[in-house]
Design an enzyme around this catalytic site. Structure first.
Site, PDB file in Angstrom:
ATOM      1  N   CYS A  65     -83.730  66.670  59.117  1.00  0.00           N
ATOM      2  CA  CYS A  65     -84.498  67.046  60.301  1.00  0.00           C
ATOM      3  C   CYS A  65     -84.108  68.407  60.855  1.00  0.00           C
ATOM      4  CB  CYS A  65     -84.325  65.994  61.398  1.00  0.00           C
ATOM      5  SG  CYS A  65     -82.648  65.918  62.081  1.00  0.00           S
ATOM      6  N   GLN A  66     -83.122  69.070  60.254  1.00  0.00           N
ATOM      7  CA  GLN A  66     -82.599  70.298  60.862  1.00  0.00           C
ATOM      8  C   GLN A  66     -83.677  71.347  61.105  1.00  0.00           C
ATOM      9  OE1 GLN A  66     -81.143  68.548  58.515  1.00  0.00           O
ATOM     10  NE2 GLN A  66     -78.924  68.662  58.603  1.00  0.00           N
TER      11      GLN A  66
END
Length: 385
Positions: A70-71
């Protein structure tokens, strides 16, 4: 169902699904601390190193699950979007589905991807599934429904089976109880690293656990206790706040620094959320079509939606499928927290004093009292030396 887990982390999805009767046949993660946890906690399950070199899913796979990175999608990250170096790894999900299709897929990611870059991530994901003949449904679910952590994540379910995915993820809804904010009676979580544009304020809960900095420095939230003490929770309570047993991540310390445990916990899927979803995969409910709304498109995606094979429809449903009773946060915590340091408290207070945010009456006063107590304690320690 027989489940293959990609980007498995410490196995939050897989642990929750196992509690609902599903069985993992493959786990895949590239990070050594995560692999150490998976190897210890899922003995006998095949463990793959790298999704980019994984040639095919096991032939018995019925359900593919992936909490893909999800970065690039989160507000806390670089918001590079679905094409970012990390989140772009989702392409390998479709490569593997093309090699060996499976009837069910579950994805989990941050809710920010619904609006990032005018919904480009969701445009990509849904388009790829629709091109392969999948119907899909998704919903934002809040971990606060199960545990005292406010954490919103998108649960996306796709299937080529005869079962409507809406009957899995778009059923069950309750209204959560109203949260009280009394500083002298309730514990309140907040992020001491913020204070100018946000706070993460959470009565009787903590804000979303994060994965820490890019160089491995842990970034736990702070908790203002009713007696005025300000602490950061112990890592063992952080595990419990994600629905894991105490010391679930301890095997990571055999290959990495102890601080890596915070990143592992912050990146994890909340296990009870996955257990609820796993229960509905095993026993779907009845979707109420009265929840359907017009799908507007053209940017921000709705917080819940579905594709019935022909039409995309927004769905009116909240983020709380259940509300599990839990003790007060002070009673939930089992381990002594670490007092928020003088430096951290002073920096946080300075930010709040120059911000335009509004705070609960007495909050900053309690932080100042905590700072005085910490200063006094530091002075006493120096004098004793």
């Amino acid at each position: 169902m027989k489940t293959a887990g990609l980007f498995a982390g410490i196995g939050g999805l897989e642990r929750g699904l196992a509690a609902a009767g599903h069985e993992s046949v493959l786990l895949c993660d590239i990070w050594a601390p995560a692999k150490a946890v998976l190897a210890d906690r899922f003995p006998g399950t095949r463990l793959a190193d790298d999704v980019t070199t994984l040639e095919a899913l096991p032939s018995e796979t019925e359900l593919l699950v992936a909490g893909f990175p999800c970065q690039d999608l989160s507000q806390a990250g670089m918001t590079a979007g679905i094409g970012g170096r990390r989140s772009g790894l989702v392409d390998h999900i479709f490569r593997l589905l093309d090699r060996r299709p499976v009837p069910w897929v579950v994805l989990e990611n941050v809710s920010f991807m619904l609006s990032l870059d005018r919904g480009r991530a969701m445009d990509f994901l849904t388009g790829e599934f629709e091109a392969r003949g999948y119907r899909w449904a998704y919903r934002v679910v809040n971990s606060l429904a199960f545990l005292p952590q406010r954490r919103e994540r998108v649960l996306f379910v796709a299937t080529t089976s005869d079962v409507d995915p809406a009957s899995v993820v778009l059923v069950d809804e309750v209204d959560p109880p109203k949260s009280e904010t009394r500083l002298d009676r309730h514990a309140h979580g907040f992020y001491w690293t913020e204070g100018v544009r946000g706070l993460g304020w959470a009565p009787e809960a903590i804000p979303t656990l994060k994965n820490g900095s890019t160089i491995g420095i842990p970034s736990p939230p702070a908790i203002l206790l009713p007696d005025g003490t300000v602490v950061t929770p112990d890592i063992r309570d952080a595990e419990r706040l994600q629905g894991f047993p105490v010391d679930w991540t301890l095997p990571a310390t055999t290959v990495a620094r102890a601080s890596s445990r915070w990143s592992l916990v912050g990146n994890a899927v909340t296990a009870p959320v996955a257990e609820w979803l796993g229960g509905r995969l095993a026993a779907p409910g009845a979707f109420n079509v009265a929840r359907d709304r017009v799908f507007a498109g053209g940017g921000r995606w709705p917080r819940a939606a579905r594709f019935d094979g022909t039409r995309r429809l927004a769905v009116e449903i909240g983020a709380f499928p259940v509300w599990r009773a839990r003790p007060a946060l002070t009673e939930f915590l089992q381990y002594p927290g670490k007092p928020l340091s003088v430096r951290a408290t002073r920096g946080f207070l300075a930010r709040t004093e120059r911000s335009s945010l509004r705070f609960v009456d007495g909050f900053q006063d309690r932080l100042r009292a905590h700072l005085r107590n910490m200063d006094a304690g530091a002075g006493s320690a120096i004098a004793a030396e």
